[in-house]
Design a protein around this motif. Structure first.
Motif, mmCIF file in Angstrom:
data_model
loop_
_atom_site.group_PDB
_atom_site.id
_atom_site.type_symbol
_atom_site.label_atom_id
_atom_site.label_comp_id
_atom_site.label_asym_id
_atom_site.label_seq_id
_atom_site.Cartn_x
_atom_site.Cartn_y
_atom_site.Cartn_z
ATOM 1 N N LEU A 1 0.822 -1.214 0.000
ATOM 2 C CA LEU A 1 0.000 0.000 0.000
ATOM 3 C C LEU A 1 0.858 1.266 0.000
ATOM 4 C CD1 LEU A 1 -2.888 -1.017 2.408
ATOM 5 C CD2 LEU A 1 -2.935 -0.853 -0.077
ATOM 6 N N GLU A 2 1.984 1.226 0.691
ATOM 7 C CA GLU A 2 2.887 2.373 0.691
ATOM 8 C C GLU A 2 3.474 2.602 -0.699
ATOM 9 O OE1 GLU A 2 3.656 4.594 3.129
ATOM 10 O OE2 GLU A 2 2.039 3.646 4.254
ATOM 11 N N LEU B 1 2.099 1.720 -3.594
ATOM 12 C CA LEU B 1 1.041 2.229 -4.465
ATOM 13 C C LEU B 1 0.770 3.706 -4.190
ATOM 14 C CD1 LEU B 1 -1.406 -0.800 -4.405
ATOM 15 C CD2 LEU B 1 0.098 -0.100 -6.274
ATOM 16 N N LYS B 2 0.793 4.102 -2.934
ATOM 17 C CA LYS B 2 0.575 5.498 -2.580
ATOM 18 C C LYS B 2 1.715 6.366 -3.121
ATOM 19 C CE LYS B 2 0.834 6.611 1.736
ATOM 20 N NZ LYS B 2 0.586 6.805 3.177
ATOM 21 N N ASP B 3 2.942 5.871 -3.055
ATOM 22 C CA ASP B 3 4.083 6.627 -3.577
ATOM 23 C C ASP B 3 4.052 6.741 -5.105
ATOM 24 O OD1 ASP B 3 5.008 6.909 -1.003
ATOM 25 O OD2 ASP B 3 6.567 5.374 -1.187
ATOM 26 N N PHE C 1 1.335 6.802 -7.025
ATOM 27 C CA PHE C 1 0.142 7.476 -7.538
ATOM 28 C C PHE C 1 0.453 8.768 -8.292
ATOM 29 C CE2 PHE C 1 -3.430 10.416 -7.038
ATOM 30 C CZ PHE C 1 -4.400 9.714 -7.737
ATOM 31 N N HIS D 1 -0.321 8.611 -12.606
ATOM 32 C CA HIS D 1 -1.729 8.966 -12.466
ATOM 33 C C HIS D 1 -2.570 8.422 -13.629
ATOM 34 C CE1 HIS D 1 -5.051 11.130 -10.750
ATOM 35 N NE2 HIS D 1 -5.309 11.666 -11.922
ATOM 36 N N TYR E 1 -3.991 5.018 -12.868
ATOM 37 C CA TYR E 1 -5.067 5.067 -11.886
ATOM 38 C C TYR E 1 -6.342 5.673 -12.463
ATOM 39 C CZ TYR E 1 -1.699 3.932 -8.227
ATOM 40 O OH TYR E 1 -0.762 3.312 -7.465
ATOM 41 N N ARG F 1 -6.188 0.626 -15.392
ATOM 42 C CA ARG F 1 -6.339 0.166 -14.014
ATOM 43 C C ARG F 1 -6.770 -1.303 -13.978
ATOM 44 N NH1 ARG F 1 -9.461 3.970 -12.268
ATOM 45 N NH2 ARG F 1 -11.394 2.867 -12.694
#
Length: 112
Positions: free
Chosen positions: A80-81, A83-85, A87, A91, A94, A100
């Protein structure tokens, strides 16, 4: 000054070659996982029935997967970290339903 500059350039060249070699290795790893290639003596089979179309190395999803696995390998942090980094820099993956869903299919196909 020219000798220092030459040494600096050689160092940059070596670093660039190492990064490209790592990128190719990681690209082959995740592509092998979705194809069902042998990995560490076992064959990975997908029982999900997903079909993933081949894509070029310059495809946005391919670039995203390379970045994901590179970060996972280098930083050893939670998914999750990562994927957050990723994003902000990916973009387009996503925001596009098609891209996606393609990334989701790749991750699903890797899980066995």
């Amino acid at each position: 000054m020219p000798a220092t500059s030459r040494k600096r350039n050689k160092g940059k060249d070596r670093k660039a070659k190492k990064l490209e070699k790592d990128r190719v290795r990681i690209n082959q790893l995740w592509r092998g996982l979705i194809r069902g290639d042998q990995h560490k003596g076992t064959t990975i089979q997908c029982h999900h029935g997903l079909v993933i179309e081949p894509m070029s190395d310059s495809h946005p999803v391919s670039i995203f997967m390379d970045a994901f696995f590179t970060n996972w390998h280098d930083k050893q942090i939670y998914v999750l970290e990562i994927l957050k980094d990723l994003f902000p820099s990916h973009h387009g993956v996503y925001s596009s339903d098609e891209y996606r869903n393609m990334a989701i299919k790749i991750f699903t196909r890797m899980s066995y």
